[in-house]
Structure formats: C-alpha cells, structure tokens
Design a protein around this motif. Sequence first.
Motif, mmCIF file in Angstrom:
data_model
loop_
_atom_site.group_PDB
_atom_site.id
_atom_site.type_symbol
_atom_site.label_atom_id
_atom_site.label_comp_id
_atom_site.label_asym_id
_atom_site.label_seq_id
_atom_site.Cartn_x
_atom_site.Cartn_y
_atom_site.Cartn_z
ATOM 1 N N UNK A 199 65.574 67.391 19.662
ATOM 2 C CA UNK A 199 66.317 67.940 20.755
ATOM 3 C C UNK A 199 65.327 68.907 21.331
ATOM 4 N N UNK A 200 64.913 69.980 20.797
ATOM 5 C CA UNK A 200 64.061 71.003 21.184
ATOM 6 C C UNK A 200 62.842 70.603 21.711
ATOM 7 N N UNK A 201 62.041 69.557 21.208
ATOM 8 C CA UNK A 201 61.037 68.997 21.659
ATOM 9 C C UNK A 201 61.101 68.362 23.171
ATOM 10 N N UNK A 202 62.411 67.692 23.319
ATOM 11 C CA UNK A 202 62.692 66.907 24.445
ATOM 12 C C UNK A 202 62.974 67.999 25.539
ATOM 13 N N UNK A 203 63.744 68.991 25.248
ATOM 14 C CA UNK A 203 63.917 70.200 25.932
ATOM 15 C C UNK A 203 62.465 70.835 26.593
ATOM 16 N N UNK A 204 61.728 70.989 25.525
ATOM 17 C CA UNK A 204 60.380 71.578 26.071
ATOM 18 C C UNK A 204 59.652 70.684 26.862
ATOM 19 N N UNK A 205 59.670 69.445 26.507
ATOM 20 C CA UNK A 205 59.061 68.609 27.377
ATOM 21 C C UNK A 205 59.409 68.227 28.837
ATOM 22 N N UNK A 206 60.736 68.303 28.917
ATOM 23 C CA UNK A 206 61.510 68.283 30.251
ATOM 24 C C UNK A 206 60.894 69.501 31.058
ATOM 25 N N UNK A 207 60.955 70.506 30.283
ATOM 26 C CA UNK A 207 60.505 71.917 31.058
ATOM 27 C C UNK A 207 59.199 72.075 31.678
ATOM 28 N N UNK A 208 58.277 71.397 30.685
ATOM 29 C CA UNK A 208 56.890 71.259 31.234
ATOM 30 C C UNK A 208 57.145 70.384 32.499
ATOM 31 N N UNK A 209 57.539 69.201 32.447
ATOM 32 C CA UNK A 209 57.484 68.199 33.571
ATOM 33 C C UNK A 209 58.284 68.948 34.807
ATOM 34 N N UNK A 210 59.381 69.692 34.568
ATOM 35 C CA UNK A 210 60.145 70.192 35.795
ATOM 36 C C UNK A 210 59.336 71.593 36.237
ATOM 37 N N UNK A 211 58.178 72.002 35.427
ATOM 38 C CA UNK A 211 57.373 73.121 35.925
ATOM 39 C C UNK A 211 57.978 74.280 35.672
ATOM 40 N N UNK A 212 58.912 74.482 34.804
ATOM 41 C CA UNK A 212 59.858 75.475 34.545
ATOM 42 C C UNK A 212 59.057 76.443 33.546
ATOM 43 N N UNK A 213 58.284 77.606 34.018
ATOM 44 C CA UNK A 213 57.394 77.868 33.057
ATOM 45 C C UNK A 213 58.159 79.032 32.294
ATOM 46 N N UNK A 214 59.097 79.728 32.878
ATOM 47 C CA UNK A 214 59.981 80.559 31.904
ATOM 48 C C UNK A 214 60.532 80.033 30.882
ATOM 49 N N UNK A 215 61.365 79.069 31.052
ATOM 50 C CA UNK A 215 62.063 78.170 30.346
ATOM 51 C C UNK A 215 61.086 77.551 29.079
ATOM 52 N N UNK A 216 59.869 76.820 29.697
ATOM 53 C CA UNK A 216 58.960 76.235 28.765
ATOM 54 C C UNK A 216 58.549 77.562 27.610
ATOM 55 N N UNK A 217 58.264 78.451 28.086
ATOM 56 C CA UNK A 217 57.781 79.812 27.068
ATOM 57 C C UNK A 217 58.697 80.038 26.113
ATOM 58 N N UNK A 218 59.829 80.142 26.610
ATOM 59 C CA UNK A 218 61.132 80.721 25.749
ATOM 60 C C UNK A 218 61.284 79.384 24.676
ATOM 61 N N UNK A 219 61.202 78.379 25.089
ATOM 62 C CA UNK A 219 61.655 77.310 23.899
ATOM 63 C C UNK A 219 60.544 77.231 23.004
ATOM 64 N N UNK A 220 59.112 77.390 23.669
ATOM 65 C CA UNK A 220 58.063 77.344 22.718
ATOM 66 C C UNK A 220 57.961 78.554 21.740
ATOM 67 N N UNK A 221 58.598 79.676 22.277
ATOM 68 C CA UNK A 221 58.452 80.938 21.407
ATOM 69 C C UNK A 221 59.567 80.790 20.111
#
Length: 318
Positions: A199-221
């Motif tokens: 579920x986290x991986x999907x959230x990360x993938x979706x944030x990448x595709x949406x170009x949401x840098x802040x969300x992407x970095x937060x999930x990754x960290x």
Amino acid sequence: MANVYLYLGEEKYLIHNKIERLIAESKADQYNIFSYDMDEVNIKEAVRDALTPPFMCENKAVVIKNPKFLTTEKSEINHTISVLMDYIEHPMDTTYFIINAVGLKLNEKSEVVKQLRKKAIINETREISETEFCGWIKRQFEREDITIKEDAVKQIYNLVGRNMTSARTEIDKLIAYVGKGNTITSKIVSSVVVKEIQQDIFALSNAIIERDCEKTINIYRDLIAVDNDVNRLFNLVTRTIRDTLLVNYMLEEGAKQNDIAIRMGTSTNRAYYLIRNAKSFDIQSAREYLVKLGELDYKIKSGQIDARTGFEFFLFQL
C-alpha cells in the motif's frame, strides 16, 4: 440430503468460516477431516477418500481447494474429471464433500460445472462493501467489550485494505493490546497495526506520477526509516507502475477481473486492486516515468550510479 457443497466468491475469510461451520455441523472428528489441494494431487485421490466410510464416526468431511479444473485455467495435473462426475451423481451419504472454489470464475460451459449446478448445494459469498467491512470490524471489538472510535475503524480499513484475513490478525493484536473495557483510538491503531508495504509502494508510485514532490519524499523517508532496502523500493515502484500500465492496456481491450488475474498470474483479489489502481493512475505520466525508471535501472546495473543515489536523485527532481 445433498452431500456435495460448492463454495464460490471472493471473500476468503468468510468462505473459510462457512466451511468450518459446515464441518462442525457434520460432527466429523479430527480423524475424519481431510483436505486436498488440487494443485498437488489428482481429484481422483479426494474422491477415493470420499468413498471410504468414516472411521469410528458418524460422518467424514473431504475438502478440496484450488479446483482450477472448474475454470478455463490450465492445471499442471491432468485431473480425472470423469471420476468426480460419477461421484457427484452418486455421493457417499456419510461424506460431506466440500469444494472450496474461492476466487475462481467457473467455466459455465464445462460439463462438470453444469452437473454441480444441478446437484450440489451452492453457497456464493458476494464481496462486502466498505460500510459492511467497517461494521464487521466494530462488531469484533464489541464482542470483547472494547470500544473503538469511528476514525480508528476507518484507519484499520485504510491500513489493511479489503482483506478480512489481515484485518482479523490486526484486530486480535489490538484486543490483546488494550484489553477488555478499554477504548481504541486512531493513535493506538497507528502504533499497533502493521501497514502493508504494498500500500505504501502504491502511494509512493502514485505520488511520483502526480509529480507531488513533497508527498513523494515524505513517503520515501517513512519507508527508509523502517529499514526498507533502497534496491527493493526501486524494484517495487518500477513493478507497480509497470503492472498498472499492463492492467490499463488489458482493460482497454475489454479484459475482466478474472482475465486479468490469469494473465498477470495472480489472485482475483489482487486483480481487483490492480484494476482499481489502474483506473486512478495518470496513464500518460506513468508511461513517462516507467521509461525514466528503465534508464535508471540500466545505469545502476552498469555501475554508472549506485541505487540509493540514483533513486533519490530521481525522486527529488520531480
């Protein structure tokens, strides 16, 4: 009384419980309950057992699972279907013959399926809604004299997805954690319930595709903070985006849930989530980022850059 039972549907947990109740009703003891996996043995073995009288007991139960021969899927075992058809026509009156076809779409053109439709007791479990699922979660705690806040119920649902087996495991952990007479809050759920990495991986993938840098970095960290390997994260993100694109192409061709499950080599439950994810993705962006991930994969494997540096550079420049 018919002695052949066919269980259909997607809800594995509910179907398992129904079968357990039926076995209890049969009054077969532990020495007269047998289970056969059709991915491992020929159906004739289960039928042979079903034709054998119970040992020092009134009844026996024979359960078969993964009966892919009832679908259009190919099986590695050449099942002796004629033996099963003979048994369905003349079942042993002391045997509860139970076919667990959870997650399978029957081939209605098959002769054995037509025979089962006529002769067997069929129990079909429909997929429950989010409202029903959340209500079920609440009832599990009420039975233990435990109060749970509405936002905590929703949080459990969001963490485990529509998977009753996983939910049951997490509910048991929460019950043991708080004890009778206490209250479960969203804070307690956050500290006790295990969130599925997929579920986290999907959230990360979706944030990448949406170009949401802040969300992407937060999930990754968050993922790195719990010792997830960067190589694994990179591979999971790439696979998630790739699989989502493949499912989108199949949907455009008119493929249904069961077709996608077969072609992707996964369960129909997993196919449900793949379809849901495919419908929520920005497909054009997904194609673009899959190309970039492919280029990054080549650089990592050819030693031009290490995985962590490359993946983080990819994420941080969105």
